[in-house]
Design a protein around this motif. Structure first.
Motif, mmCIF file in Angstrom:
data_model
loop_
_atom_site.group_PDB
_atom_site.id
_atom_site.type_symbol
_atom_site.label_atom_id
_atom_site.label_comp_id
_atom_site.label_asym_id
_atom_site.label_seq_id
_atom_site.Cartn_x
_atom_site.Cartn_y
_atom_site.Cartn_z
ATOM 1 N N UNK A 124 0.834 -1.203 0.000
ATOM 2 C CA UNK A 124 0.000 0.000 0.000
ATOM 3 C C UNK A 124 0.871 1.255 0.000
ATOM 4 N N UNK A 125 1.979 1.211 0.738
ATOM 5 C CA UNK A 125 2.902 2.345 0.753
ATOM 6 C C UNK A 125 3.508 2.567 -0.625
ATOM 7 N N UNK A 126 3.814 1.474 -1.337
ATOM 8 C CA UNK A 126 4.369 1.585 -2.684
ATOM 9 C C UNK A 126 3.358 2.209 -3.640
ATOM 10 N N UNK A 127 2.106 1.767 -3.542
ATOM 11 C CA UNK A 127 1.050 2.327 -4.399
ATOM 12 C C UNK A 127 0.866 3.815 -4.120
ATOM 13 N N UNK A 128 0.875 4.190 -2.849
ATOM 14 C CA UNK A 128 0.733 5.608 -2.498
ATOM 15 C C UNK A 128 1.915 6.431 -3.012
ATOM 16 N N UNK A 129 3.090 5.803 -3.023
ATOM 17 C CA UNK A 129 4.261 6.461 -3.614
ATOM 18 C C UNK A 129 4.003 6.750 -5.089
ATOM 19 N N UNK A 130 3.494 5.774 -5.803
ATOM 20 C CA UNK A 130 3.204 5.960 -7.224
ATOM 21 C C UNK A 130 2.153 7.030 -7.471
ATOM 22 N N UNK A 131 1.168 7.095 -6.589
ATOM 23 C CA UNK A 131 0.095 8.084 -6.762
ATOM 24 C C UNK A 131 0.585 9.518 -6.560
ATOM 25 N N UNK A 132 1.728 9.677 -5.921
ATOM 26 C CA UNK A 132 2.301 11.022 -5.793
ATOM 27 C C UNK A 132 2.636 11.591 -7.176
ATOM 28 N N UNK A 133 3.047 10.699 -8.071
ATOM 29 C CA UNK A 133 3.487 11.130 -9.393
ATOM 30 C C UNK A 133 2.435 10.876 -10.482
ATOM 31 N N UNK A 134 1.568 9.905 -10.244
ATOM 32 C CA UNK A 134 0.523 9.594 -11.225
ATOM 33 C C UNK A 134 -0.814 9.500 -10.496
ATOM 34 N N UNK A 135 -1.309 10.643 -9.995
ATOM 35 C CA UNK A 135 -2.506 10.629 -9.145
ATOM 36 C C UNK A 135 -3.778 10.163 -9.848
ATOM 37 N N UNK A 136 -3.783 10.198 -11.182
ATOM 38 C CA UNK A 136 -4.975 9.793 -11.923
ATOM 39 C C UNK A 136 -4.820 8.413 -12.551
ATOM 40 N N UNK A 137 -3.775 7.710 -12.197
ATOM 41 C CA UNK A 137 -3.532 6.385 -12.771
ATOM 42 C C UNK A 137 -4.632 5.410 -12.353
ATOM 43 N N UNK A 138 -5.396 4.925 -13.337
ATOM 44 C CA UNK A 138 -6.485 3.988 -13.036
ATOM 45 C C UNK A 138 -5.976 2.692 -12.399
ATOM 46 N N UNK A 139 -4.893 2.093 -12.912
ATOM 47 C CA UNK A 139 -4.392 0.867 -12.268
ATOM 48 C C UNK A 139 -3.975 1.094 -10.815
ATOM 49 N N UNK A 140 -3.328 2.237 -10.542
ATOM 50 C CA UNK A 140 -2.912 2.525 -9.175
ATOM 51 C C UNK A 140 -4.106 2.754 -8.255
ATOM 52 N N UNK A 141 -5.089 3.496 -8.735
ATOM 53 C CA UNK A 141 -6.267 3.771 -7.911
ATOM 54 C C UNK A 141 -7.019 2.476 -7.603
ATOM 55 N N UNK A 142 -7.123 1.605 -8.602
ATOM 56 C CA UNK A 142 -7.808 0.329 -8.392
ATOM 57 C C UNK A 142 -7.035 -0.538 -7.399
#
Length: 202
Positions: free
Chosen positions: A121-139
């Motif tokens: 979950x921490x890794x996914x949140x890291x990714x969302x810092x740079x790609x906040x609208x990424x559908x795969x990350x949000x899912x």
């Protein structure tokens, strides 16, 4: 979740572990808390990165996207590359950032061990810092959050059961010693934790 919550959970876990030292689920919970503590603990700032040109940063980011990892070093390298690309709004860079989100979601989605949920979950949140609208990350964030809540509920239930069993034993000892105050305290706690426990119907 903050460090104070982790500390409180650790104290509760320690009590349950003393009661059930061989519990596999409690050992799993200990590993989860250790991983979670690592994500909320203060970390030393990364050493200053060598300034990269935009082409260099793109090549570095492309290589990182091609070999995603959960390591802190990988995340630092991604941050360094994206710092150099901060003002670059070119389609090529946007495509790389989208690919980064997909790559991180893929790595997190491959994990099946509940003990790695907090780290994933921490890794996914890291990714969302740079790609906040990424559908795969949000899912993936929603999926991991749901799994974490489920695991937490199961472990909380096990801890509550452990405490109830301890309280039942305490109540019996208090009754034998004619300690009505102690007995009432244990009985009240049992009713709060498990109001349908068969012991209460006796």
């Amino acid at each position: 979740i903050g460090a104070d919550h982790v500390d409180e959970a650790s104290k509760q876990l320690a009590l349950a572990t003393r009661l059930f030292p061989d519990s596999t689920r409690l050992k799993q919970r200990a590993a989860q808390l250790a991983a979670l503590a690592a994500t909320v603990a203060p970390t030393a700032p990364a050493p200053a990165a060598v300034l990269q040109s935009v082409p260099q940063a793109r090549r570095a980011l492309a290589a990182l996207v091609a070999a995603p990892s959960t390591s802190a070093q990988w995340q630092q390298s991604v941050s360094a590359a994206l710092a150099a690309l901060h003002d670059d709004q070119s389609p090529e860079t946007r495509k790389l950032v989208d690919a980064l989100g997909t790559a991180i979601a893929g790595v997190a989605g491959q994990q099946t061990d509940a003990m790695n949920l907090a780290q994933d979950l921490a890794l996914v949140n890291f990714g969302l810092q740079y790609a906040p609208k990424s559908a795969p990350l949000l899912a993936q964030r929603d999926k991991l959050a749901a799994l974490q809540s489920q695991a937490q509920a199961e472990l909380d239930q096990e801890a509550a059961t452990a405490e109830v069993e301890s309280r039942i034993e305490s109540l019996r000892r208090a009754a034998a010693a004619d300690d009505s105050a102690k007995a009432l305290e244990s009985l009240t706690r049992i009713r709060t934790l498990q109001p349908t426990n068969p012991f209460l119907a006796k």
